[in-house]
Write a protein that holds these residues in place. Structure first.
Motif, PDB file in Angstrom:
ATOM      1  N   VAL A   1      -5.197   9.009  -2.847  1.00  0.00           N
ATOM      2  CA  VAL A   1      -3.802   7.853  -2.785  1.00  0.00           C
ATOM      3  C   VAL A   1      -2.326   7.741  -3.185  1.00  0.00           C
ATOM      4  O   VAL A   1      -1.651   8.256  -2.174  1.00  0.00           O
ATOM      5  CB  VAL A   1      -4.572   6.324  -3.525  1.00  0.00           C
ATOM      6  N   SER A   2      -2.342   8.233  -3.676  1.00  0.00           N
ATOM      7  CA  SER A   2      -0.704   8.430  -4.519  1.00  0.00           C
ATOM      8  C   SER A   2      -0.253   9.492  -3.364  1.00  0.00           C
ATOM      9  O   SER A   2       0.988   9.512  -3.455  1.00  0.00           O
ATOM     10  CB  SER A   2      -0.997   8.437  -6.128  1.00  0.00           C
TER      11      SER A   2
ATOM     12  N   ALA B   1      -3.104   4.832  10.094  1.00  0.00           N
ATOM     13  CA  ALA B   1      -1.902   5.497  11.248  1.00  0.00           C
ATOM     14  C   ALA B   1      -1.866   5.131  12.105  1.00  0.00           C
ATOM     15  O   ALA B   1      -2.629   4.330  12.676  1.00  0.00           O
ATOM     16  CB  ALA B   1      -2.462   6.527  10.795  1.00  0.00           C
ATOM     17  N   ASP B   2      -0.838   4.598  12.326  1.00  0.00           N
ATOM     18  CA  ASP B   2      -0.441   3.807  13.750  1.00  0.00           C
ATOM     19  C   ASP B   2      -0.798   2.517  14.728  1.00  0.00           C
ATOM     20  O   ASP B   2      -1.916   2.870  15.165  1.00  0.00           O
ATOM     21  CB  ASP B   2      -0.466   4.574  14.322  1.00  0.00           C
TER      22      ASP B   2
ATOM     23  N   ILE C   1       3.009   7.576   3.411  1.00  0.00           N
ATOM     24  CA  ILE C   1       1.806   6.933   4.321  1.00  0.00           C
ATOM     25  C   ILE C   1       0.979   5.644   3.447  1.00  0.00           C
ATOM     26  O   ILE C   1       0.069   5.961   2.343  1.00  0.00           O
ATOM     27  CB  ILE C   1       0.467   7.773   4.837  1.00  0.00           C
ATOM     28  N   PRO C   2       0.246   3.987   4.730  1.00  0.00           N
ATOM     29  CA  PRO C   2       0.180   3.129   3.706  1.00  0.00           C
ATOM     30  C   PRO C   2      -1.609   3.996   3.200  1.00  0.00           C
ATOM     31  O   PRO C   2      -1.996   4.521   3.803  1.00  0.00           O
ATOM     32  CB  PRO C   2       0.079   2.162   4.695  1.00  0.00           C
ATOM     33  N   ALA C   3      -1.391   3.385   1.797  1.00  0.00           N
ATOM     34  CA  ALA C   3      -2.974   4.189   1.275  1.00  0.00           C
ATOM     35  C   ALA C   3      -3.660   2.823   0.559  1.00  0.00           C
ATOM     36  O   ALA C   3      -2.873   2.316  -0.525  1.00  0.00           O
ATOM     37  CB  ALA C   3      -3.191   5.419   1.033  1.00  0.00           C
TER      38      ALA C   3
ATOM     39  N   PHE D   1       0.850  -1.490   0.417  1.00  0.00           N
ATOM     40  CA  PHE D   1      -0.473  -0.435  -0.677  1.00  0.00           C
ATOM     41  C   PHE D   1       1.156   1.489   0.050  1.00  0.00           C
ATOM     42  O   PHE D   1       0.314   2.312   0.211  1.00  0.00           O
ATOM     43  CB  PHE D   1      -1.160  -0.381   0.726  1.00  0.00           C
ATOM     44  N   VAL D   2       2.351   1.551  -0.157  1.00  0.00           N
ATOM     45  CA  VAL D   2       3.058   2.481  -0.293  1.00  0.00           C
ATOM     46  C   VAL D   2       3.360   2.114  -1.203  1.00  0.00           C
ATOM     47  O   VAL D   2       4.057   2.986  -2.336  1.00  0.00           O
ATOM     48  CB  VAL D   2       3.400   2.337   1.159  1.00  0.00           C
ATOM     49  N   LEU D   3       4.395   1.262  -1.494  1.00  0.00           N
ATOM     50  CA  LEU D   3       5.569   0.724  -3.000  1.00  0.00           C
ATOM     51  C   LEU D   3       4.662   0.707  -4.438  1.00  0.00           C
ATOM     52  O   LEU D   3       5.568   1.237  -4.983  1.00  0.00           O
ATOM     53  CB  LEU D   3       6.013  -0.313  -3.035  1.00  0.00           C
ATOM     54  N   PRO D   4       3.138  -0.291  -4.414  1.00  0.00           N
ATOM     55  CA  PRO D   4       2.798   0.378  -6.001  1.00  0.00           C
ATOM     56  C   PRO D   4       2.570   1.440  -6.277  1.00  0.00           C
ATOM     57  O   PRO D   4       2.720   2.581  -5.743  1.00  0.00           O
ATOM     58  CB  PRO D   4       1.405  -0.412  -5.976  1.00  0.00           C
ATOM     59  N   TYR D   5       3.008   1.717  -7.666  1.00  0.00           N
ATOM     60  CA  TYR D   5       3.013   2.338  -8.818  1.00  0.00           C
ATOM     61  C   TYR D   5       1.098   3.066  -9.043  1.00  0.00           C
ATOM     62  O   TYR D   5       0.863   4.493  -9.221  1.00  0.00           O
ATOM     63  CB  TYR D   5       3.683   2.528  -9.963  1.00  0.00           C
TER      64      TYR D   5
END
Length: 872
Positions: free
Chosen positions: A178-179, A210-211, A186-188, A101-105
């Motif tokens: 999200v981007s 978040a946390d 932040i994971p989204a 949820f962070v790395l993907p483009y």
């Protein structure tokens, strides 16, 4: 850490094996693009970079392998890894959440651009001293400054395009949000309901982590706290709320569907009560059927739409978590099918016996009831100071966005350009206006074209969709104009513009494909293909591989990428054929309702027999015609015919009804017969009640090649009572935003009453209502019904009163306080549903209809109520 784990991303040994195996498969699939895609692996990579790049490539859709180069993905990886190390919460985000949820483009089906660093630059300093939860809220305020809601076509714009346009539909706003969140580590994820059960359409929003906890926000529509949004009440009536993860994702959320490289997670229980349906699929001998498609369908946009399609397992079972509403469950395999209606009171396992292959006859009536309205949790109490600060930030964000929009080219720029190039001013202005933040690019393109090209550059721009004008640039336009003009004299202008000059085929990104495709053939081959376009289809078929890909990415591969990769899904290959044909001067299209590739020859459209590897019907030699007839028994209050609003048409293919594609709202359906392929058809009509229940009629008919079949378009006769629900204050004073005239509400009523609504102009639900007034303008004007749109004075001061020719003539926008709302709004579900608050009032100002919040179709319901009063 155990020996089975690597120090990078906490990957288990089985994860590493899966990633390496998939990477090897993708390398084989790259074919002629192997160097462009995988050359980056030969660079000096850190262990983190290597595994992050491996992860992206392992789960990369085929379309992305066709459309983009390795340098883009390596840049994305390096920027994301740097961001993780720089943000204060980077180390607190667990590796699995980072990977998924962070790395993907990719978020949705958007065009991929190198945007992560740009978005990070906008938000890094702004959020660096905040907590994670505060950073989520702050990011959404930034999104609100940059974009607002507008309905648009199905192609999902990229985040940079949304920024350039300063607006987008909910899927694009949430893609941007999200981007943006991922750009600060932040994971989204994008959350959406595929289709609502209580009204038409769908919706998308955002969840951010978040946390240790996921929270939701309305993208580009910030609230003062998390887990707040106008979509809360409709979400409690949803039948499915999910997220698509482009990878193998093990949870811990409920998983609806999982494949090796694709996962759909079901988060319905976070928003609404849920139940689980157990389905058993059997053959006629009672044996379990494995691999059957089990379709869970609801009524939306006048069709039975599958919100989920699951495969039965080796025991013939399928399980689906859904809401407390009715569904149609259809199981099919090998063209043999069975379907049943499921309601919340149906307990135990539902058994579907595959025993039918013949199409139904006659007609069937059924009712589908959506989940009921439910009260939600009490939102957190905010101080008056917090609320005031929030309203100030919303107003400031709107002002910033409008200041940016004020920099777009205006009528004077269009006038100067038109005079300089000898072009019609109104048409030039229409192009620049639609191009919005990309208007100067369109202006520069027209200015650079030589005078001898006449109006062809403008005609090229006019052939594009509105969204294309926002994210297409001069080099692309130049390729298409110069590649098409040599064939301009061979065809009539309108024909040439639509089927040769226009680069748009379906929903793909427009890229410069003409020169490269044309020059890949010899002059002799090009001449041969123009004389016999079927030979072009044969040539492409022999050299290209059919590869099925992710369900929601079909047909998104651009023609140049597919051409270079020599493979793609069925629809992407069909788009390639049309693009290749147009590149050679051959008129071509996807059939408007069937989306099958066709070329024009000898005075008729011919189906291109292309990509036989795909499971598809061979083209019919001759089509049939379906003539819809008016129902002679229809009462005065029967719905009007409007495609995808009150009816649709579907053909039975391999046991499944495929809805045909016609323009949304098409109403001239009785004038000429529909040209359709021979086969068994289902005509679906529906009458939606105020509580969301829909009364459906399914009418079946068969179309024969070369013949005209007649079918009556009929609706069920259902009437709701029209009670008196209260009254609006006849003496409520309204201040017109147009001329500041102050009048009493009662003085603006017509003989039939009026349609009155309190709006929150910046929010999507209110914008949907305004769109509905545009769709209903003809009827509203015909019956002389006043439309009065009210808003609080503080919102009215920032409301842009730009004339909209689509709205009903005489629509009134005025300022009025909330004190004019009836008491029941504040003490009922309507209060939580929020704006708009819509009322149909009679000539005595008595309320005969009311609806609040997000409900597609409320305008039509309110108008119908007034018309029924007038007819009674």
């Amino acid at each position: 850490m155990s020996e089975a784990l690597t120090s990078v991303f906490s990957l288990r040994e089985e994860d590493q094996v899966r990633l390496r195996t998939r990477l090897a498969q993708k390398r084989l699939a790259a074919g002629p693009r192997e160097g462009d895609l995988f050359g980056v692996f030969d660079q000096d990579l850190s262990e983190e970079e290597l595994w992050a790049l491996t992860y992206l490539y392992a789960y990369m859709p085929i379309n992305d392998m066709a459309d983009y180069d390795g340098a883009l993905f390596l840049s994305h990886v390096r920027q994301t890894l740097r961001i993780r190390k720089s943000v204060p919460w980077g180390e607190r985000v667990p590796d699995p959440l980072f990977l998924h949820f962070v790395l993907p483009y990719r978020v949705n089906t958007e065009h991929i651009e190198n945007s992560r660093g740009l978005l990070h630059g906008e938000l890094a300093e702004r959020t660096s001293r905040l907590s994670m939860k505060e950073a989520i809220l702050e990011t959404n305020y930034w999104c609100h400054e940059k974009a607002t809601y507008i309905g648009s076509d199905l192609r999902t714009a990229s985040p940079l395009t949304t920024l350039r346009a300063a607006r987008g539909r909910c899927g694009e706003e949430s893609t941007l949000a999200v981007s943006a969140l991922r750009s600060i580590g932040i994971p989204a994820r994008q959350i959406y309901t595929p289709r609502w059960a209580h009204c038409d359409d769908n919706h998308a929003w955002v969840e951010a982590w978040a946390d240790g906890e996921w929270y939701f926000i309305g993208a580009c529509e910030p609230e003062a706290s998390l887990n707040e949004g106008w979509f809360g009440p409709p979400a409690r009536r949803a039948m499915l709320i999910n997220n698509r993860v482009f990878s193998h994702y093990p949870g811990p959320e409920d998983i609806t569907l999982t494949e090796d490289a694709y996962t759909e997670i079901n988060v319905l229980e976070n928003y609404a009560p849920a139940r689980t349906i157990e389905v058993q699929v059997q053959d006629e001998k009672g044996r379990p059927v494995q691999g059957a498609d089990v379709r869970f369908e609801l009524y939306n946009m006048a069709e039975l739409y599958p919100i989920a399609i699951l495969k039965s397992d080796e025991q013939g079972r399928a399980r689906f978590k859904t809401g407390y509403g009715d569904l149609i469950i259809r199981a099919v395999k090998g063209g043999v099918w069975h379907e049943v209606k499921n309601t919340p009171v149906d307990f135990g396992t539902m058994t579907l016996v595959l025993n039918t292959s013949a199409p139904p006859q006659g007609s069937v009536e059924l009712d589908l009831v959506p989940p009921p309205e439910l009260e939600g949790k009490q939102p957190p109490l905010l101080s008056q100071e917090q609320l005031q600060r929030h309203q100030e930030r919303l107003a400031a964000g709107t002002a910033l966005r409008e200041a940016y929009e004020a920099t777009f080219p205006g009528p004077q720029e269009a006038e100067d350009l038109a005079r300089e190039k000898g072009l019609p001013q109104e048409r030039v202005w229409e192009v620049l206006k639609k191009a919005r933040g990309n208007g100067y690019e369109m202006s520069a393109f027209l200015r650079r074209r030589p005078a001898e090209e006449g109006q062809w550059p403008l005609l090229l721009l006019e052939s594009l969709n509105e969204k294309d004008l926002i994210d297409t640039f001069s080099p692309v336009l130049q390729d298409h104009l110069e590649g098409a003009l040599p064939y301009a004299e061979q065809y009539a202008e309108a024909w040439f513009q639509a089927y040769v000059l226009c680069p748009r085929v379906l929903h793909e990104m427009i890229v410069p494909y003409r020169r490269e495709i044309s020059e890949s053939f010899t002059p002799e081959e090009r001449e041969e293909f123009r004389g016999a376009p079927s030979e072009l289809a044969d040539r492409l078929e022999k050299g290209y591989t059919y590869r099925e890909d992710l369900p929601n990415l079909k047909g998104r591969g651009n023609p140049l990428g597919t051409f270079r990769l020599h493979s793609g899904d069925e629809l992407s290959l069909s788009i390639l054929f049309v693009a290749a044909a147009r590149s050679l001067g051959i008129p071509a299209r996807l059939h408007p309702s069937e989306q099958k590739p066709q070329y024009y020859q000898d005075g008729r459209w011919c189906n291109a027999i292309f990509c036989r590897q795909a499971t598809r019907k061979e083209p019919a030699g001759e089509w049939g015609r379906l003539q819809l007839l008016r129902d002679p028994d229809a009462g005065a209050g029967a719905p009007s015919a409007a495609y995808a609003q009150s009816f649709t048409l579907a053909r039975l293919e391999h046991g499944v009804y495929k809805t045909l594609v016609f323009p949304y709202g098409k109403s001239d359906v009785y004038d000429e017969p529909f040209e359709v392929e021979p086969g068994a058809y289902r005509l679906t009509t529906g009458v939606r009640m105020k509580d969301g229940t829909v009364h459906i009629r399914l009418s079946y008919t068969t179309v024969v090649a070369g013949q005209t079949t007649e079918a009556v378009l009929s609706f069920r006769s259902v009437q709701e009572g029209i009670p008196i629900l209260g009254a609006l204050d006849h003496d409520l004073m309204l201040s017109s935003l147009a001329d500041h005239e102050v009048t009493a509400l009662g003085d603006r009523l017509g003989t039939a009453g009026a349609l009155v609504a309190w709006l929150e102009p910046e929010r999507e639900p209110s914008k949907h209502l305004l769109r509905e007034w545009g769709e209903l303008a003809e009827s509203i004007e015909q019956y002389g019904i006043p439309v009065i749109m009210l808003m609080k004075p503080e919102w009215a001061s920032a409301f842009s009163l730009v004339p909209n020719p689509e709205l009903p003539e005489g629509i009134v926008f005025a300022a009025a306080g909330e004190e004019g709302l009836p008491d029941f709004i504040g003490s009922s579900l309507a209060g939580e549903a929020g704006y708009p608050h819509l009322f149909a009032v009679d000539a005595q100002c008595r309320i005969r209809y009311t609806a609040s919040g997000y409900k597609i179709g409320m305008g039509k319901e309110a108008l119908k109520t007034l018309l029924q009063l007038g007819l009674s």
